[in-house]
Design a protein around this motif. Sequence first.
Motif, PDB file in Angstrom:
ATOM      1  N   ASP A   9       0.829  -1.218   0.000  1.00 39.66           N
ATOM      2  CA  ASP A   9       0.000   0.000   0.000  1.00 39.66           C
ATOM      3  C   ASP A   9       0.858   1.261   0.000  1.00 39.66           C
ATOM      4  OD1 ASP A   9       0.862  -0.516   2.609  1.00 39.66           O
ATOM      5  OD2 ASP A   9      -0.837   0.561   3.496  1.00 39.66           O
ATOM      6  N   TYR A  10       2.080   1.158   0.603  1.00 34.13           N
ATOM      7  CA  TYR A  10       2.931   2.344   0.617  1.00 34.13           C
ATOM      8  C   TYR A  10       3.548   2.582  -0.758  1.00 34.13           C
ATOM      9  CZ  TYR A  10       5.565   6.089   2.746  1.00 34.13           C
ATOM     10  OH  TYR A  10       6.030   7.329   3.070  1.00 34.13           O
ATOM     11  N   THR A  11       4.132   1.540  -1.298  1.00 32.74           N
ATOM     12  CA  THR A  11       4.758   1.621  -2.617  1.00 32.74           C
ATOM     13  C   THR A  11       3.756   2.058  -3.688  1.00 32.74           C
ATOM     14  OG1 THR A  11       4.736  -0.766  -2.221  1.00 32.74           O
ATOM     15  CG2 THR A  11       6.835   0.233  -2.699  1.00 32.74           C
ATOM     16  N   ALA A  12       2.544   1.557  -3.598  1.00 27.85           N
ATOM     17  CA  ALA A  12       1.558   1.829  -4.644  1.00 27.85           C
ATOM     18  C   ALA A  12       1.214   3.312  -4.764  1.00 27.85           C
ATOM     19  CB  ALA A  12       0.295   1.018  -4.391  1.00 27.85           C
ATOM     20  N   THR A  13       1.227   4.018  -3.641  1.00 32.94           N
ATOM     21  CA  THR A  13       0.825   5.431  -3.700  1.00 32.94           C
ATOM     22  C   THR A  13       1.882   6.309  -4.341  1.00 32.94           C
ATOM     23  OG1 THR A  13       1.744   5.774  -1.500  1.00 32.94           O
ATOM     24  CG2 THR A  13      -0.628   5.432  -1.653  1.00 32.94           C
ATOM     25  N   VAL A  14       3.078   5.791  -4.438  1.00 26.96           N
ATOM     26  CA  VAL A  14       4.193   6.592  -4.898  1.00 26.96           C
ATOM     27  C   VAL A  14       4.118   6.852  -6.396  1.00 26.96           C
ATOM     28  CG1 VAL A  14       6.693   6.515  -5.189  1.00 26.96           C
ATOM     29  CG2 VAL A  14       5.682   5.900  -2.998  1.00 26.96           C
ATOM     30  N   GLY A  15       3.425   6.030  -7.105  1.00 27.11           N
ATOM     31  CA  GLY A  15       3.341   6.202  -8.550  1.00 27.11           C
ATOM     32  C   GLY A  15       4.101   5.103  -9.232  1.00 27.11           C
ATOM     33  N   ASP A  16       3.734   4.875 -10.484  1.00 28.11           N
ATOM     34  CA  ASP A  16       4.276   3.752 -11.238  1.00 28.11           C
ATOM     35  C   ASP A  16       5.716   4.046 -11.659  1.00 28.11           C
ATOM     36  OD1 ASP A  16       4.860   1.741 -12.907  1.00 28.11           O
ATOM     37  OD2 ASP A  16       3.204   2.078 -14.294  1.00 28.11           O
ATOM     38  N   PRO A  17       6.673   3.260 -11.209  1.00 31.26           N
ATOM     39  CA  PRO A  17       8.070   3.567 -11.532  1.00 31.26           C
ATOM     40  C   PRO A  17       8.380   3.401 -13.014  1.00 31.26           C
ATOM     41  CG  PRO A  17       7.934   1.433 -10.471  1.00 31.26           C
ATOM     42  CD  PRO A  17       6.556   2.012 -10.461  1.00 31.26           C
ATOM     43  N   SER A  18       7.609   2.586 -13.719  1.00 28.36           N
ATOM     44  CA  SER A  18       7.930   2.386 -15.129  1.00 28.36           C
ATOM     45  C   SER A  18       7.338   3.515 -15.966  1.00 28.36           C
ATOM     46  CB  SER A  18       7.422   1.036 -15.611  1.00 28.36           C
ATOM     47  OG  SER A  18       6.027   0.990 -15.518  1.00 28.36           O
ATOM     48  N   GLN A  68      16.193  21.300   9.563  1.00 27.70           N
ATOM     49  CA  GLN A  68      14.892  21.949   9.706  1.00 27.70           C
ATOM     50  C   GLN A  68      13.840  21.363   8.749  1.00 27.70           C
ATOM     51  OE1 GLN A  68      15.730  26.191   9.640  1.00 27.70           O
ATOM     52  NE2 GLN A  68      13.617  26.554   8.984  1.00 27.70           N
ATOM     53  N   TRP A  69      14.223  21.143   7.489  1.00 28.36           N
ATOM     54  CA  TRP A  69      13.244  20.551   6.568  1.00 28.36           C
ATOM     55  C   TRP A  69      13.444  19.057   6.363  1.00 28.36           C
ATOM     56  CZ3 TRP A  69      15.501  25.348   5.308  1.00 28.36           C
ATOM     57  CH2 TRP A  69      16.704  25.314   4.596  1.00 28.36           C
ATOM     58  N   PHE A  70      14.710  18.616   6.386  1.00 26.77           N
ATOM     59  CA  PHE A  70      14.931  17.205   6.046  1.00 26.77           C
ATOM     60  C   PHE A  70      14.428  16.261   7.134  1.00 26.77           C
ATOM     61  CE2 PHE A  70      18.360  18.852   3.127  1.00 26.77           C
ATOM     62  CZ  PHE A  70      17.620  18.593   1.984  1.00 26.77           C
ATOM     63  N   LYS A  71      14.468  16.707   8.390  1.00 28.46           N
ATOM     64  CA  LYS A  71      14.060  15.771   9.432  1.00 28.46           C
ATOM     65  C   LYS A  71      12.542  15.546   9.425  1.00 28.46           C
ATOM     66  CE  LYS A  71      13.863  18.890  13.397  1.00 28.46           C
ATOM     67  NZ  LYS A  71      14.689  19.463  14.466  1.00 28.46           N
ATOM     68  N   LYS A  72      11.836  16.418   8.740  1.00 26.25           N
ATOM     69  CA  LYS A  72      10.372  16.260   8.672  1.00 26.25           C
ATOM     70  C   LYS A  72       9.935  15.387   7.493  1.00 26.25           C
ATOM     71  CE  LYS A  72       9.343  20.868  10.354  1.00 26.25           C
ATOM     72  NZ  LYS A  72       9.233  22.153   9.670  1.00 26.25           N
ATOM     73  N   MET A  73      10.862  15.075   6.602  1.00 28.33           N
ATOM     74  CA  MET A  73      10.462  14.394   5.371  1.00 28.33           C
ATOM     75  C   MET A  73      10.177  12.908   5.588  1.00 28.33           C
ATOM     76  SD  MET A  73      12.775  15.755   2.299  1.00 28.33           S
ATOM     77  CE  MET A  73      12.072  16.755   1.045  1.00 28.33           C
ATOM     78  N   THR A  74       9.113  12.430   4.922  1.00 30.67           N
ATOM     79  CA  THR A  74       8.774  11.007   4.971  1.00 30.67           C
ATOM     80  C   THR A  74       9.430  10.296   3.793  1.00 30.67           C
ATOM     81  OG1 THR A  74       6.864  11.297   3.547  1.00 30.67           O
ATOM     82  CG2 THR A  74       6.508  11.590   5.912  1.00 30.67           C
ATOM     83  N   PHE A  75       9.335   8.996   3.798  1.00 29.04           N
ATOM     84  CA  PHE A  75       9.842   8.180   2.690  1.00 29.04           C
ATOM     85  C   PHE A  75       9.194   8.674   1.392  1.00 29.04           C
ATOM     86  CE2 PHE A  75      11.525   3.623   2.149  1.00 29.04           C
ATOM     87  CZ  PHE A  75      11.904   3.858   0.840  1.00 29.04           C
ATOM     88  N   HIS A  76       7.912   8.933   1.503  1.00 28.24           N
ATOM     89  CA  HIS A  76       7.144   9.393   0.352  1.00 28.24           C
ATOM     90  C   HIS A  76       7.730  10.699  -0.192  1.00 28.24           C
ATOM     91  CE1 HIS A  76       3.688  10.204  -2.123  1.00 28.24           C
ATOM     92  NE2 HIS A  76       3.184   9.047  -1.775  1.00 28.24           N
ATOM     93  N   ASP A  77       8.056  11.609   0.695  1.00 31.84           N
ATOM     94  CA  ASP A  77       8.645  12.892   0.274  1.00 31.84           C
ATOM     95  C   ASP A  77       9.990  12.667  -0.423  1.00 31.84           C
ATOM     96  OD1 ASP A  77       6.556  14.305   1.479  1.00 31.84           O
ATOM     97  OD2 ASP A  77       7.602  14.409   3.404  1.00 31.84           O
ATOM     98  N   VAL A  78      10.765  11.728   0.114  1.00 28.83           N
ATOM     99  CA  VAL A  78      12.077  11.457  -0.475  1.00 28.83           C
ATOM    100  C   VAL A  78      11.894  10.910  -1.898  1.00 28.83           C
ATOM    101  CG1 VAL A  78      14.233  10.161  -0.269  1.00 28.83           C
ATOM    102  CG2 VAL A  78      13.085  10.985   1.788  1.00 28.83           C
ATOM    103  N   ILE A  79      10.926  10.012  -2.036  1.00 26.91           N
ATOM    104  CA  ILE A  79      10.651   9.441  -3.363  1.00 26.91           C
ATOM    105  C   ILE A  79      10.252  10.558  -4.324  1.00 26.91           C
ATOM    106  CG2 ILE A  79       9.046   8.001  -4.656  1.00 26.91           C
ATOM    107  CD1 ILE A  79      10.457   6.051  -3.189  1.00 26.91           C
ATOM    108  N   GLN A  80       9.415  11.450  -3.850  1.00 27.55           N
ATOM    109  CA  GLN A  80       8.997  12.569  -4.696  1.00 27.55           C
ATOM    110  C   GLN A  80      10.207  13.375  -5.144  1.00 27.55           C
ATOM    111  OE1 GLN A  80       6.102  13.446  -6.019  1.00 27.55           O
ATOM    112  NE2 GLN A  80       5.271  11.558  -5.181  1.00 27.55           N
ATOM    113  N   LEU A  81      11.111  13.620  -4.208  1.00 31.46           N
ATOM    114  CA  LEU A  81      12.308  14.393  -4.516  1.00 31.46           C
ATOM    115  C   LEU A  81      13.174  13.661  -5.543  1.00 31.46           C
ATOM    116  CD1 LEU A  81      14.164  16.816  -3.914  1.00 31.46           C
ATOM    117  CD2 LEU A  81      15.067  15.567  -1.944  1.00 31.46           C
ATOM    118  N   THR A  82      13.392  12.370  -5.304  1.00 26.94           N
ATOM    119  CA  THR A  82      14.274  11.618  -6.207  1.00 26.94           C
ATOM    120  C   THR A  82      13.631  11.391  -7.566  1.00 26.94           C
ATOM    121  OG1 THR A  82      13.480   9.536  -5.275  1.00 26.94           O
ATOM    122  CG2 THR A  82      15.511  10.430  -4.363  1.00 26.94           C
TER     123      THR A  82
END
Lengths: 405, 405
Positions: free
Chosen positions: A79-88, B129-143
């Motif tokens: 459920d976590y991975t799925a929300t991130v968007g399709d990597p392909s 200040q900003w990085f410690k608040k970031m979730t895995f999801h935020d990191v994925i968005q960034l990358t």
Amino acid sequence: MFKDADEQLETILRGTVDVVTKEEFIKKLARSVKENKPLRIKLGLDPTAPDIHIGNAIPIHKLRAFQSLGHTAILIIGDYTATVGDPSGVNKTRPMITYEKVLENAKTYLTQASKILDLNKTEVVYNSQWFKKMTFHDVIQLTSKMTVARMMERDDFTKRYHTGIPISVHEFIYPLMQGYDSVMVKSDVELGGTDQLFSLLVGRDLQKDAGMEPQIALTTALLEGIDGNKKMSKSLGNYIGITESPQEIFGKAMSIQDDLMGKYFELATDLSTDEIKQLIDPIRTHPRTAKVTLARAIVRRYHGDKEAEASAAEFDRIFKEHALPDKIPDIVLSPDELKDGKIWIAQLIVLCGFATTNSEARRLIQQGGVSVNSEIIDCPTLNVEIKSGMILKVGKRRFARIVLP
Amino acid sequence: MFKDADEQLETILRGTVDVVTKEEFIKKLARSVKENKPLRIKLGLDPTAPDIHIGNAIPIHKLRAFQSLGHTAILIIGDYTATVGDPSGVNKTRPMITYEKVLENAKTYLTQASKILDLNKTEVVYNSQWFKKMTFHDVIQLTSKMTVARMMERDDFTKRYHTGIPISVHEFIYPLMQGYDSVMVKSDVELGGTDQLFSLLVGRDLQKDAGMEPQIALTTALLEGIDGNKKMSKSLGNYIGITESPQEIFGKAMSIQDDLMGKYFELATDLSTDEIKQLIDPIRTHPRTAKVTLARAIVRRYHGDKEAEASAAEFDRIFKEHALPDKIPDIVLSPDELKDGKIWIAQLIVLCGFATTNSEARRLIQQGGVSVNSEIIDCPTLNVEIKSGMILKVGKRRFARIVLP
């Protein structure tokens, strides 16, 4: 409690492609038998789409096989991975699907998976459980465990890199997430299609790194679609959904190409290897008989014996006798839809639910698959005069009786 | 309030290498003058080591130049990034430095930076200040905002990939973090050494992606070490620390290779371009005079005029007159250290603080740089008889008077 390792091995290895490594797997099985301790078998599903088809059901059946042998089935709902968007999907940096939708899909996945697995004996785990707690620092730690060169070993990454098709950096993180799931559930074996091999091996690496005995990567073959050309997939429309009606499954199965029958028998039915051998031997079995047996066996998997026989009989009746099926749904047309007692044929097809758009309906007409009272309609702009009780037929198996109120 | 753009440009461009893009920079400057609105100038420092040397001080001086022109200096303390571990260190997946140590370093950084910047007018921001608040999801968005191909454009990544030196996946995340800092502080210009150009450009990309006008990437040249061979760096020992004593700085500066004088003048002193031109012209200025002027100018930057003159005079006295310096520290030896009134020469060097290990001390002896009462010691295993008041000399500039209590 357990069958001996050799006997288990025979059941398990059916339809598999990679076993990394076989030696380790045999050792784990033997130890499990000796200590009377079930192995932990992991399968991850990303609920990005609502339907499971007989292609992606293959590893679920493999999980069931392990379960039937007494091992512990672990179903990871990504459920976590799925929300991130399709990597392909390149350039799709925004999540493609909301969390609500993912949970909804997860629910239907479980309902569908329950047709195959004994969910009461299955550990169902949502991976948001660990991923939502991770900090940026944790993510860095996770990504530090893998090198770029190792990632580039993945076939599709190498190809895309060398042909200049962009790979987004976050795509490198997906296999790591899947691998981290293995660390969290302490799996002994992970299942997946052959396209998942790389991620399964990443799981091994991360488990080793965490000081655990690495899981066995066990892949099952990918099933071609009923059109024989590509991997079966929802988006290509060449699939058989496991929740489709017995008639639909039967009909689609009858259109499987002859040279794929062996593979379908092996991967999509419960028939024994000996039975299959006989069925795909054209000297011992007429291909038409084999095809019907295949279709029946696929229906049986998801709808049971009775429905399998019924759909076979029904199919036979329609196609052999060119007769109308037993049950034709009545579609009641509101007079508002008509103009001078007529309706545009494309609109009629959409109203009956045989196409979702007018242009799809047009295409069906142009392909010559549409008839009214057995008369082929070849003009996609035709306005048909509606008489209550007339029969609309679209394709080989879809009928509607048009009724005026 | 502001000088006109052309005048500013001349000051700012001194010692710079890349300006991406110059057109955009000129536009921003002109607008700043017109609207009487300062530009936001960013410099990021990762406090992984406690000392700043005159090489990594170059962009700080550039930041000061902007500050003196009336612009807003923003100093990013990379306290979050620093704890993650050194990305250029392969196989070092564990953090190399604790957060406490980072904060301690950050404190000394600021003390040191205050020798250059007016900290009262500087925005000092910690990126935790900003990085410690970031979730895995935020990191994925960034990358997801960066492609692998783009990352591989970075010189060192390409080289390492093709020579098989592992690149860890998390190393791809660093430039993104640095770039994200630019989004957070809305910088108009980011400064850095030429080795930072790639990260500075990532900042441009991320700002554009966030709908902002992209920052200007402005790099300053890297300074060779006093040995003339490599980049100046603490670990190579070829540096001049900005907190070193005037005498130490002066002495080190006098050992700079002649052909590097021009570069040191330009990057490490406040002398004007015209003065420098005259100084590095061997017809107009004797190289020895130029070197002394350089050493004095570097000391002046960090210790002021008076100390600069004093250290020049002191240096002159020692080297020209072969005299002992004015002040020699007394090192009091405890009798416990002696055996039969003697002490191992290597141990004596360590006790005086001229080496940190016996083996370093041995090396100094073998290099012929150690003398006692002007007599060169060439045997590294010698036990020296200690007489109170004897002078130990190590290298050209380090003296100690040994005193017995």
